[in-house]
Design a protein around this motif. Sequence first.
Motif, PDB file in Angstrom:
ATOM      1  N   ILE A 105      14.923   8.161   2.509  1.00  0.00           N
ATOM      2  CA  ILE A 105      14.559   7.465   4.493  1.00  0.00           C
ATOM      3  C   ILE A 105      15.623   5.814   4.422  1.00  0.00           C
ATOM      4  O   ILE A 105      15.333   4.974   3.880  1.00  0.00           O
ATOM      5  CB  ILE A 105      13.558   6.824   4.024  1.00  0.00           C
ATOM      6  N   ASP A 106      15.925   6.521   6.070  1.00  0.00           N
ATOM      7  CA  ASP A 106      16.445   5.407   7.113  1.00  0.00           C
ATOM      8  C   ASP A 106      15.640   3.847   6.763  1.00  0.00           C
ATOM      9  O   ASP A 106      14.352   4.193   6.696  1.00  0.00           O
ATOM     10  CB  ASP A 106      16.743   5.589   8.457  1.00  0.00           C
ATOM     11  N   ARG A 107      16.396   2.716   7.057  1.00  0.00           N
ATOM     12  CA  ARG A 107      16.104   1.507   6.425  1.00  0.00           C
ATOM     13  C   ARG A 107      14.432   1.052   7.662  1.00  0.00           C
ATOM     14  O   ARG A 107      13.649   1.403   7.499  1.00  0.00           O
ATOM     15  CB  ARG A 107      17.011   0.498   6.521  1.00  0.00           C
ATOM     16  N   PRO A 108      14.879   1.566   9.030  1.00  0.00           N
ATOM     17  CA  PRO A 108      14.121   1.422   9.570  1.00  0.00           C
ATOM     18  C   PRO A 108      12.819   1.958   9.465  1.00  0.00           C
ATOM     19  O   PRO A 108      11.027   1.268   9.914  1.00  0.00           O
ATOM     20  CB  PRO A 108      14.002   2.096  11.449  1.00  0.00           C
ATOM     21  N   GLU A 109      12.344   2.806   9.597  1.00  0.00           N
ATOM     22  CA  GLU A 109      11.214   3.979   8.894  1.00  0.00           C
ATOM     23  C   GLU A 109      10.590   3.370   7.703  1.00  0.00           C
ATOM     24  O   GLU A 109       9.977   3.501   8.054  1.00  0.00           O
ATOM     25  CB  GLU A 109      11.805   5.988   8.890  1.00  0.00           C
ATOM     26  N   ALA A 110      11.649   3.045   6.616  1.00  0.00           N
ATOM     27  CA  ALA A 110      10.640   2.543   5.725  1.00  0.00           C
ATOM     28  C   ALA A 110      10.096   1.865   5.872  1.00  0.00           C
ATOM     29  O   ALA A 110       8.986   1.518   5.783  1.00  0.00           O
ATOM     30  CB  ALA A 110      12.393   2.813   4.428  1.00  0.00           C
ATOM     31  N   GLU A 111      10.625   0.874   6.026  1.00  0.00           N
ATOM     32  CA  GLU A 111       9.941  -0.555   6.674  1.00  0.00           C
ATOM     33  C   GLU A 111       8.693  -0.617   7.513  1.00  0.00           C
ATOM     34  O   GLU A 111       7.893  -1.022   7.481  1.00  0.00           O
ATOM     35  CB  GLU A 111      10.871  -1.481   7.403  1.00  0.00           C
ATOM     36  N   LYS A 112       8.422   0.305   8.897  1.00  0.00           N
ATOM     37  CA  LYS A 112       7.541   0.889   9.596  1.00  0.00           C
ATOM     38  C   LYS A 112       6.413   1.275   8.785  1.00  0.00           C
ATOM     39  O   LYS A 112       5.023   1.384   8.970  1.00  0.00           O
ATOM     40  CB  LYS A 112       8.225   1.570  10.394  1.00  0.00           C
ATOM     41  N   ARG A 113       6.308   2.589   7.517  1.00  0.00           N
ATOM     42  CA  ARG A 113       6.008   2.700   6.519  1.00  0.00           C
ATOM     43  C   ARG A 113       5.209   2.493   5.358  1.00  0.00           C
ATOM     44  O   ARG A 113       4.108   2.214   5.200  1.00  0.00           O
ATOM     45  CB  ARG A 113       6.155   4.348   6.204  1.00  0.00           C
ATOM     46  N   ALA A 114       6.265   1.188   4.994  1.00  0.00           N
ATOM     47  CA  ALA A 114       5.728   0.006   4.063  1.00  0.00           C
ATOM     48  C   ALA A 114       4.740  -0.713   5.030  1.00  0.00           C
ATOM     49  O   ALA A 114       3.574  -0.873   4.361  1.00  0.00           O
ATOM     50  CB  ALA A 114       6.959  -0.757   3.087  1.00  0.00           C
ATOM     51  N   ALA A 115       5.029  -1.536   5.973  1.00  0.00           N
ATOM     52  CA  ALA A 115       3.552  -2.734   6.195  1.00  0.00           C
ATOM     53  C   ALA A 115       2.377  -1.363   6.721  1.00  0.00           C
ATOM     54  O   ALA A 115       1.260  -2.014   7.221  1.00  0.00           O
ATOM     55  CB  ALA A 115       4.842  -2.720   7.870  1.00  0.00           C
ATOM     56  N   PHE A 116       2.671  -0.213   6.901  1.00  0.00           N
ATOM     57  CA  PHE A 116       1.353   0.645   7.866  1.00  0.00           C
ATOM     58  C   PHE A 116       0.714   0.740   6.490  1.00  0.00           C
ATOM     59  O   PHE A 116      -0.895   0.325   6.263  1.00  0.00           O
ATOM     60  CB  PHE A 116       1.489   1.861   8.177  1.00  0.00           C
ATOM     61  N   TYR A 117       1.538   1.220   5.201  1.00  0.00           N
ATOM     62  CA  TYR A 117       0.380   1.386   3.779  1.00  0.00           C
ATOM     63  C   TYR A 117      -0.195   0.007   3.556  1.00  0.00           C
ATOM     64  O   TYR A 117      -0.928   0.103   2.772  1.00  0.00           O
ATOM     65  CB  TYR A 117       1.356   2.470   3.228  1.00  0.00           C
ATOM     66  N   ILE A 118       1.166  -1.072   3.727  1.00  0.00           N
ATOM     67  CA  ILE A 118       0.338  -2.347   2.866  1.00  0.00           C
ATOM     68  C   ILE A 118      -0.415  -2.892   3.737  1.00  0.00           C
ATOM     69  O   ILE A 118      -1.406  -3.278   3.012  1.00  0.00           O
ATOM     70  CB  ILE A 118       1.557  -2.938   3.373  1.00  0.00           C
ATOM     71  N   ASP A 119      -0.786  -2.204   4.941  1.00  0.00           N
ATOM     72  CA  ASP A 119      -1.925  -2.638   5.523  1.00  0.00           C
ATOM     73  C   ASP A 119      -3.387  -1.187   5.570  1.00  0.00           C
ATOM     74  O   ASP A 119      -4.678  -1.588   4.743  1.00  0.00           O
ATOM     75  CB  ASP A 119      -2.237  -2.400   7.285  1.00  0.00           C
ATOM     76  N   LYS A 120      -2.624  -0.223   5.439  1.00  0.00           N
ATOM     77  CA  LYS A 120      -4.298   0.272   4.780  1.00  0.00           C
ATOM     78  C   LYS A 120      -4.817   0.233   3.893  1.00  0.00           C
ATOM     79  O   LYS A 120      -6.080   0.243   3.588  1.00  0.00           O
ATOM     80  CB  LYS A 120      -3.454   2.075   4.971  1.00  0.00           C
ATOM     81  N   VAL A 121      -4.003  -0.329   2.576  1.00  0.00           N
ATOM     82  CA  VAL A 121      -5.141  -0.423   1.449  1.00  0.00           C
ATOM     83  C   VAL A 121      -5.088  -2.145   0.979  1.00  0.00           C
ATOM     84  O   VAL A 121      -5.281  -2.675   0.147  1.00  0.00           O
ATOM     85  CB  VAL A 121      -3.361  -0.184   0.165  1.00  0.00           C
ATOM     86  N   GLY A 122      -5.577  -2.757   2.394  1.00  0.00           N
ATOM     87  CA  GLY A 122      -5.771  -4.586   2.342  1.00  0.00           C
ATOM     88  C   GLY A 122      -5.020  -5.230   2.131  1.00  0.00           C
ATOM     89  O   GLY A 122      -5.296  -6.254   1.099  1.00  0.00           O
ATOM     90  N   LEU A 123      -4.018  -4.961   2.039  1.00  0.00           N
ATOM     91  CA  LEU A 123      -2.674  -6.055   1.200  1.00  0.00           C
ATOM     92  C   LEU A 123      -2.058  -6.972   2.731  1.00  0.00           C
ATOM     93  O   LEU A 123      -0.881  -7.662   2.544  1.00  0.00           O
ATOM     94  CB  LEU A 123      -1.829  -5.726   0.764  1.00  0.00           C
ATOM     95  N   ASP A 124      -2.161  -7.010   3.832  1.00  0.00           N
ATOM     96  CA  ASP A 124      -1.823  -7.419   5.019  1.00  0.00           C
ATOM     97  C   ASP A 124      -1.682  -9.383   4.303  1.00  0.00           C
ATOM     98  O   ASP A 124      -2.940  -9.041   4.166  1.00  0.00           O
ATOM     99  CB  ASP A 124      -2.679  -7.503   6.087  1.00  0.00           C
ATOM    100  N   GLY A 125      -0.946  -9.904   4.339  1.00  0.00           N
ATOM    101  CA  GLY A 125      -0.625 -11.073   4.399  1.00  0.00           C
ATOM    102  C   GLY A 125       0.089 -11.378   3.496  1.00  0.00           C
ATOM    103  O   GLY A 125       0.636 -12.123   2.789  1.00  0.00           O
ATOM    104  N   PHE A 126       0.489 -10.327   1.873  1.00  0.00           N
ATOM    105  CA  PHE A 126       0.902 -10.604   1.093  1.00  0.00           C
ATOM    106  C   PHE A 126       2.359  -9.459   0.761  1.00  0.00           C
ATOM    107  O   PHE A 126       2.680  -9.592  -0.605  1.00  0.00           O
ATOM    108  CB  PHE A 126       0.048 -10.012   0.004  1.00  0.00           C
ATOM    109  N   GLU A 127       2.641  -9.409   1.934  1.00  0.00           N
ATOM    110  CA  GLU A 127       4.013  -8.913   1.690  1.00  0.00           C
ATOM    111  C   GLU A 127       5.328  -9.325   0.969  1.00  0.00           C
ATOM    112  O   GLU A 127       5.807  -8.485   0.361  1.00  0.00           O
ATOM    113  CB  GLU A 127       4.724  -8.182   3.007  1.00  0.00           C
ATOM    114  N   GLY A 128       5.250 -10.607   0.900  1.00  0.00           N
ATOM    115  CA  GLY A 128       6.348 -11.382   0.217  1.00  0.00           C
ATOM    116  C   GLY A 128       5.739 -12.060  -1.060  1.00  0.00           C
ATOM    117  O   GLY A 128       6.276 -12.475  -1.925  1.00  0.00           O
ATOM    118  N   ALA A 129       4.715 -11.459  -1.790  1.00  0.00           N
ATOM    119  CA  ALA A 129       3.945 -11.635  -3.219  1.00  0.00           C
ATOM    120  C   ALA A 129       4.622 -10.896  -3.651  1.00  0.00           C
ATOM    121  O   ALA A 129       4.928  -9.803  -3.633  1.00  0.00           O
ATOM    122  CB  ALA A 129       3.166 -11.719  -3.004  1.00  0.00           C
TER     123      ALA A 129
END
Length: 250
Positions: A105-129
């Motif tokens: 999956i191309d990088r821009p779409e992959a980054e978009k999906r990663a951010a979306f699902y991180i938020d969905k599972v309640g890990l917003d703010g822990f992206e760099g952990a």
Amino acid sequence: MLLKLDNVTKVYQTDGPAATILEDVNLSVDSGQFICLVGQSGCGKSTTLRLINGLMPPSSGKVYFKDKPLTGINLQCGMVFQNFALLPWMTVTQNILLALEARRIDRPEAEKRAAFYIDKVGLDGFEGAYPRELSGGMKQRVGLARAMAVEPELLLMDEPFSALDPLTSINLREELLDIWADPNLAVSTVIMVTHNIEEAVELADRVVLIGGRPGHVVMDLDIALPRPRHKNSEAFTRYVDSIFSMMAEI
């Protein structure tokens, strides 16, 4: 029909005698269902998931996905593991991106999906952990986000809550049901392995009891209870007792 196991047998050949793990397993799953596989340790539940995912072939019989025989890795599946399976040198975002990169999956779409699902599972703010900085529940949320980010039609879960404390497990089960019921998410069908009969009755549309050895389907029980389900209700207790009694007899 989304998935069908047709007389599936799995034999492991080691240095000693061959070991038959599963024998003549038949299972059909429709799109939109939540299925729990239960049974005693060593009955072949996890092996069943790996056959469905295409991580190993059956020794005999066929696995069908959307009426077509499965001949390799099933790219329409996402997998959540009991032990989290996170790479310790990668951040939350990098662990999720790794699964997307494997799907090309191309990088821009992959980054978009990663951010979306991180938020969905309640890990917003822990992206760099890093995993070492996360609790067990947070690690499993990363595993769930990684599996969902590939947007599979079928989510496979191998005892995803067994390593968690009871309160975290309860919270994650509730969140899983919310995710499964969300019409805006790709995941509509779940097959989960669990040892916990109450957990299975709480979550599933159907509970499939695997007996061994070798593993085979002993019971396929529809759970006709509205959600949310109350563990103290008489109907809930009857289902739990019925499954437990059958498991004790095999």
